[in-house]
Enzyme design. Structure first.
Site, PDB file in Angstrom:
ATOM      1  N   GLY A  82       0.697  -1.141  -0.440  1.00 43.85           N
ATOM      2  CA  GLY A  82      -0.060  -0.208  -0.078  1.00 43.85           C
ATOM      3  C   GLY A  82       0.577   1.259  -0.515  1.00 43.85           C
ATOM      4  O   GLY A  82       0.682   2.012  -0.237  1.00 43.85           O
ATOM      5  N   ARG A  83       2.085   1.232   0.391  1.00 40.25           N
ATOM      6  CA  ARG A  83       2.846   2.575   0.155  1.00 40.25           C
ATOM      7  C   ARG A  83       4.300   1.752  -0.091  1.00 40.25           C
ATOM      8  O   ARG A  83       5.410   2.625   0.248  1.00 40.25           O
ATOM      9  CB  ARG A  83       3.226   2.704   1.969  1.00 40.25           C
ATOM     10  CG  ARG A  83       3.140   1.941   2.765  1.00 40.25           C
ATOM     11  CD  ARG A  83       3.566   2.870   4.033  1.00 40.25           C
ATOM     12  NE  ARG A  83       3.897   2.562   5.333  1.00 40.25           N
ATOM     13  CZ  ARG A  83       4.528   2.261   6.501  1.00 40.25           C
ATOM     14  NH1 ARG A  83       4.425   3.684   6.343  1.00 40.25           N
ATOM     15  NH2 ARG A  83       4.565   1.692   7.039  1.00 40.25           N
ATOM     16  N   LYS A 103       9.983   2.129  -0.061  1.00 36.00           N
ATOM     17  CA  LYS A 103       8.869   2.427   0.945  1.00 36.00           C
ATOM     18  C   LYS A 103       8.808   3.563   1.343  1.00 36.00           C
ATOM     19  O   LYS A 103       9.306   3.785   2.043  1.00 36.00           O
ATOM     20  CB  LYS A 103       9.294   1.086   2.414  1.00 36.00           C
ATOM     21  CG  LYS A 103       7.796   0.912   3.377  1.00 36.00           C
ATOM     22  CD  LYS A 103       8.745  -0.071   4.594  1.00 36.00           C
ATOM     23  CE  LYS A 103       8.078   0.274   5.551  1.00 36.00           C
ATOM     24  NZ  LYS A 103       8.491  -1.404   6.620  1.00 36.00           N
ATOM     25  N   ASP A 115      -2.192   6.986   3.201  1.00 36.96           N
ATOM     26  CA  ASP A 115      -1.201   7.746   2.420  1.00 36.96           C
ATOM     27  C   ASP A 115      -0.274   7.800   1.724  1.00 36.96           C
ATOM     28  O   ASP A 115      -0.004   8.011   0.227  1.00 36.96           O
ATOM     29  CB  ASP A 115      -1.430   8.943   2.756  1.00 36.96           C
ATOM     30  CG  ASP A 115      -0.309   9.235   4.270  1.00 36.96           C
ATOM     31  OD1 ASP A 115       0.581   8.171   3.859  1.00 36.96           O
ATOM     32  OD2 ASP A 115       0.424   9.403   4.907  1.00 36.96           O
ATOM     33  N   ARG A 167      15.264  -0.438   0.881  1.00 39.48           N
ATOM     34  CA  ARG A 167      15.753  -2.051   1.047  1.00 39.48           C
ATOM     35  C   ARG A 167      15.861  -3.315   0.141  1.00 39.48           C
ATOM     36  O   ARG A 167      15.495  -3.223  -0.853  1.00 39.48           O
ATOM     37  CB  ARG A 167      14.240  -2.341   2.032  1.00 39.48           C
ATOM     38  CG  ARG A 167      13.591  -2.703   2.006  1.00 39.48           C
ATOM     39  CD  ARG A 167      12.765  -3.172   3.163  1.00 39.48           C
ATOM     40  NE  ARG A 167      11.144  -4.050   2.816  1.00 39.48           N
ATOM     41  CZ  ARG A 167      10.417  -3.983   3.647  1.00 39.48           C
ATOM     42  NH1 ARG A 167      10.632  -3.528   4.879  1.00 39.48           N
ATOM     43  NH2 ARG A 167       9.399  -4.731   2.799  1.00 39.48           N
ATOM     44  N   ARG A 174       5.783 -13.358   1.247  1.00 39.42           N
ATOM     45  CA  ARG A 174       5.363 -13.509   2.738  1.00 39.42           C
ATOM     46  C   ARG A 174       4.032 -14.685   2.825  1.00 39.42           C
ATOM     47  O   ARG A 174       3.676 -15.408   1.587  1.00 39.42           O
ATOM     48  CB  ARG A 174       3.959 -12.053   2.877  1.00 39.42           C
ATOM     49  CG  ARG A 174       5.026 -11.241   3.032  1.00 39.42           C
ATOM     50  CD  ARG A 174       4.039 -10.008   2.027  1.00 39.42           C
ATOM     51  NE  ARG A 174       5.591  -8.700   1.806  1.00 39.42           N
ATOM     52  CZ  ARG A 174       6.032  -8.106   2.188  1.00 39.42           C
ATOM     53  NH1 ARG A 174       5.121  -8.118   4.221  1.00 39.42           N
ATOM     54  NH2 ARG A 174       6.077  -6.496   2.470  1.00 39.42           N
ATOM     55  N   ASP A 239       1.396 -11.181   7.151  1.00 40.39           N
ATOM     56  CA  ASP A 239       1.927 -11.130   6.029  1.00 40.39           C
ATOM     57  C   ASP A 239       2.950 -10.043   6.234  1.00 40.39           C
ATOM     58  O   ASP A 239       4.114  -9.678   5.304  1.00 40.39           O
ATOM     59  CB  ASP A 239       1.298  -9.787   5.379  1.00 40.39           C
ATOM     60  CG  ASP A 239       0.410  -8.012   7.215  1.00 40.39           C
ATOM     61  OD1 ASP A 239       0.123  -9.619   7.669  1.00 40.39           O
ATOM     62  OD2 ASP A 239       0.978  -7.772   6.509  1.00 40.39           O
TER      63      ASP A 239
HETATM   64  P1  AMP Z   1       2.424  -2.855   7.728  1.00 36.70           P
HETATM   65  O1  AMP Z   1       1.891  -3.093   9.582  1.00 36.70           O
HETATM   66  O2  AMP Z   1       3.226  -1.467   8.285  1.00 36.70           O
HETATM   67  O3  AMP Z   1       3.410  -3.900   7.723  1.00 36.70           O
HETATM   68  O4  AMP Z   1       1.568  -3.045   6.839  1.00 36.70           O
HETATM   69  C1  AMP Z   1       0.008  -3.390   6.605  1.00 36.70           C
HETATM   70  C2  AMP Z   1      -0.593  -3.391   5.722  1.00 36.70           C
HETATM   71  O5  AMP Z   1      -1.055  -1.770   5.736  1.00 36.70           O
HETATM   72  C3  AMP Z   1       0.326  -2.954   4.411  1.00 36.70           C
HETATM   73  O6  AMP Z   1      -0.426  -3.995   3.015  1.00 36.70           O
HETATM   74  C4  AMP Z   1       1.023  -1.375   4.230  1.00 36.70           C
HETATM   75  O7  AMP Z   1       1.215  -1.468   2.566  1.00 36.70           O
HETATM   76  C5  AMP Z   1      -0.088  -1.302   4.384  1.00 36.70           C
HETATM   77  N1  AMP Z   1       0.009   0.497   4.830  1.00 36.70           N
HETATM   78  C6  AMP Z   1       0.594   0.801   6.315  1.00 36.70           C
HETATM   79  N2  AMP Z   1       0.699   1.802   6.221  1.00 36.70           N
HETATM   80  C7  AMP Z   1       0.261   2.410   5.082  1.00 36.70           C
HETATM   81  C8  AMP Z   1      -0.046   3.661   4.574  1.00 36.70           C
HETATM   82  N3  AMP Z   1       0.207   4.877   4.920  1.00 36.70           N
HETATM   83  N4  AMP Z   1      -0.721   3.673   3.266  1.00 36.70           N
HETATM   84  C9  AMP Z   1      -0.716   2.722   2.262  1.00 36.70           C
HETATM   85  N5  AMP Z   1      -1.343   1.601   3.313  1.00 36.70           N
HETATM   86  C10 AMP Z   1       0.140   1.254   3.854  1.00 36.70           C
HETATM   87 MG    MG Z   2       3.994  -5.412   6.912  1.00 41.41          MG
END
Ligand code: AMP
Ligand code: MG
Length: 469
Positions: A82-83, A103, A115, A167, A174, A239
């Site tokens: 998502g980012r 990222k 966002d 990175r 995953r 994930d």
């Molecule tokens: P994480 O817990 O950081 O591994 O993220 C879990 C999910 O939320 C993943 O699909 C990320 O891509 C999404 N995600 C986290 N932060 C954001 C953000 N600011 N904008 C869009 N997607 C996000």
């Molecule tokens: Mg993640």
């Protein structure tokens, strides 16, 4: 120039969406990992351009990968990057294949309400902790660079400087990648993903069962290593568990100071699901989710497939225990293998409740010659004074040197990480670079850097981490 060769995009159509990173309005380089670039044979011609989205390096094919995942036990069918943007893959000098990913680089079709951005603090946290893990000899994604974007991002703490981390990972496959296709019933894609993952990470293993066994072994070893250094990942969602066996997705992670099995740092982990001592149990839980996704390939007969999976899942606890005892043998300086080593390790943990984890092991190496500094860690040394003679009776060979080589003097201490990230957010990178230099030499002597070896002062209070978003 990097010679990209993007097999994931080529071999796995329909498992990602092409998406260019956002172009940062006023990018600036914060840190570049020149030694990693050299190690991987990477020539980073334009770090600011490449990592800020302004310039897509030649041969890169930016994409957001699809995946699902169980988050705190609940299934989310569509997560995905998502980012983050996979730029592509390259081969290191030894022929190993690596992903290069950004990222914090903007929205993608998987962003949902997010966002697509990241704040500087969390991206520097990923840089710092992943480099600490690498220096500790623990499999991990690596951080190649952080750039600020010139934008601000709105978070709970207010408007913060935006940043991108670049990175490098063995891959971004995953447990949740397998779940995504399994739960959607897209069996052709699941099959292709299975074959691809075997070829990329565990060539030569026999089919889905072979892959499962290899992943279980790699992840059991990984979690045992985390436990050895007191690392708490904080979001062991499916994930965030890589098939490669690398530590991935550094969010609210932190290192435990006073030993307490229930330690949790993350503000969102209210039930303690991902507490220190729960991590081995979650390993088994996540592997069960992987087994579910692979079930159709374990055996054509569904009942037989379930039996094969259950037999393996029943063995995870013992597999993990073997890895953990091996880690603890190293930490306690127990050369060779005796049947009582596991119990000796269990009893040591019982005796060091509340004592700083890192210091307890590090000073135990000194206790081979002189117990004074080690015993000074204890208010009430009752249990440990009974334990020490048992340990001494088990020692053989040069235990002290062996212990110093595996028990770090320096881990990223919470109060120092926090101070470094706060200063960086305010524009002062000196504390970040000072801490980075120390965590890159975890096993060196304490002399001259005592401030980096000691736990947080009592006034620091209970440490709470917030999700890396
Ligand atoms: P994480 O817990 O950081 O591994 O993220 C879990 C999910 O939320 C993943 O699909 C990320 O891509 C999404 N995600 C986290 N932060 C954001 C953000 N600011 N904008 C869009 N997607 C996000
Ligand atoms: Mg993640």
């Amino acid at each position: 120039m990097i010679h990209f060769d993007n097999t994931y995009l080529r071999d796995l159509p329909g498992t990602y969406l092409r998406q260019a990173p956002d172009v940062a309005p006023a990018p600036a380089l914060v840190v570049l990992n020149e030694s990693l670039a050299a190690e991987l044979g990477l020539q980073i011609d334009d770090p600011v351009g490449w990592f800020s989205g302004a310039v897509v390096p030649q041969g890169a094919e930016p994409a957001a990968l699809a995946y699902a995942g169980h988050q705190f036990g609940g299934y989310s069918p569509t997560l995905g990057d998502g980012r983050a943007h996979l730029l592509g893959e390259f081969l290191g000098p030894d022929g190993r294949r690596w992903d290069l990913q950004l990222k914090g680089s903007g929205r993608t079709p998987f962003s949902r309400g997010g966002d697509g951005k990241a704040a500087l603090g969390p991206m520097l946290r990923e840089y710092l902790i992943s480099e600490a893990m690498a220096a500790l000899g623990i499999p991990t994604t690596r951080s190649l660079a952080v750039v600020t974007t010139g934008e601000t991002v709105l978070r709970e703490a207010g408007q913060l400087p935006g940043a991108v981390v670049a990175r490098v990972a063995a891959s971004h496959i995953r447990v949740g990648t397998f779940q995504y296709f399994a739960k959607r019933g897209e069996m052709d894609k699941l099959r292709t993903l299975l074959d691809y993952t075997i070829a990329r990470h565990y060539p030569g293993v026999d089919g889905a069962l072979g892959l499962f066994d290899a992943v279980a072994a790699a992840q059991a070893r990984l979690i045992a290593q985390w436990m050895g250094v007191g690392f708490i990942h904080g979001v062991m969602n499916t994930d965030n568990m890589a098939l490669s066996g690398e530590t991935i997705d550094y969010g609210p992670c932190a290192f435990m100071e006073g030993y307490a099995p229930g330690t949790v740092f993350s503000s969102i982990d209210r039930q303690g699901r991902y507490a220190y001592a729960n991590q081995p149990l979650i390993l088994g839980w996540n592997l069960a989710r992987l087994a579910e996704a692979l079930l159709p390939f374990f055996d054509a007969d569904a009942e037989k497939a379930v039996d094969l999976a259950n037999a393996r899942l029943d063995g995870i606890a013992a597999l993990y225990r073997t890895e953990w005892v091996a880690v603890m043998r190293g930490k306690l300086g127990l050369l060779g293998e005796d049947a009582g080593d596991g119990a000796l390790a269990d009893d040591f943990l019982e005796a060091i409740q509340g004592v700083d984890w890192t210091l307890a092991f590090r000073r135990l190496s000194g206790a081979v010659a002189d117990e004074t500094a080690f015993l000074a860690l204890f208010g009430d040394a009752g249990l440990v004074t009974a334990w020490l003679p048992r340990w001494r009776a088990r020692l053989r060979g040069d235990a002290a040197a062996a212990m110093r080589a595996v028990n770090p003097a320096v881990v990223p201490r919470n109060h120092l990480v926090e101070a470094a990230l706060d200063a960086a957010t305010a524009g002062d990178l000196q504390p970040f670079h000072a801490l980075l230099a120390q965590i890159q030499n975890p096993f060196g002597a304490e002399a001259g850097r005592e401030a980096f070896t000691l736990p947080a002062p009592t006034g620091f209070g209970r440490y709470v981490t917030y999700c890396g978003t």
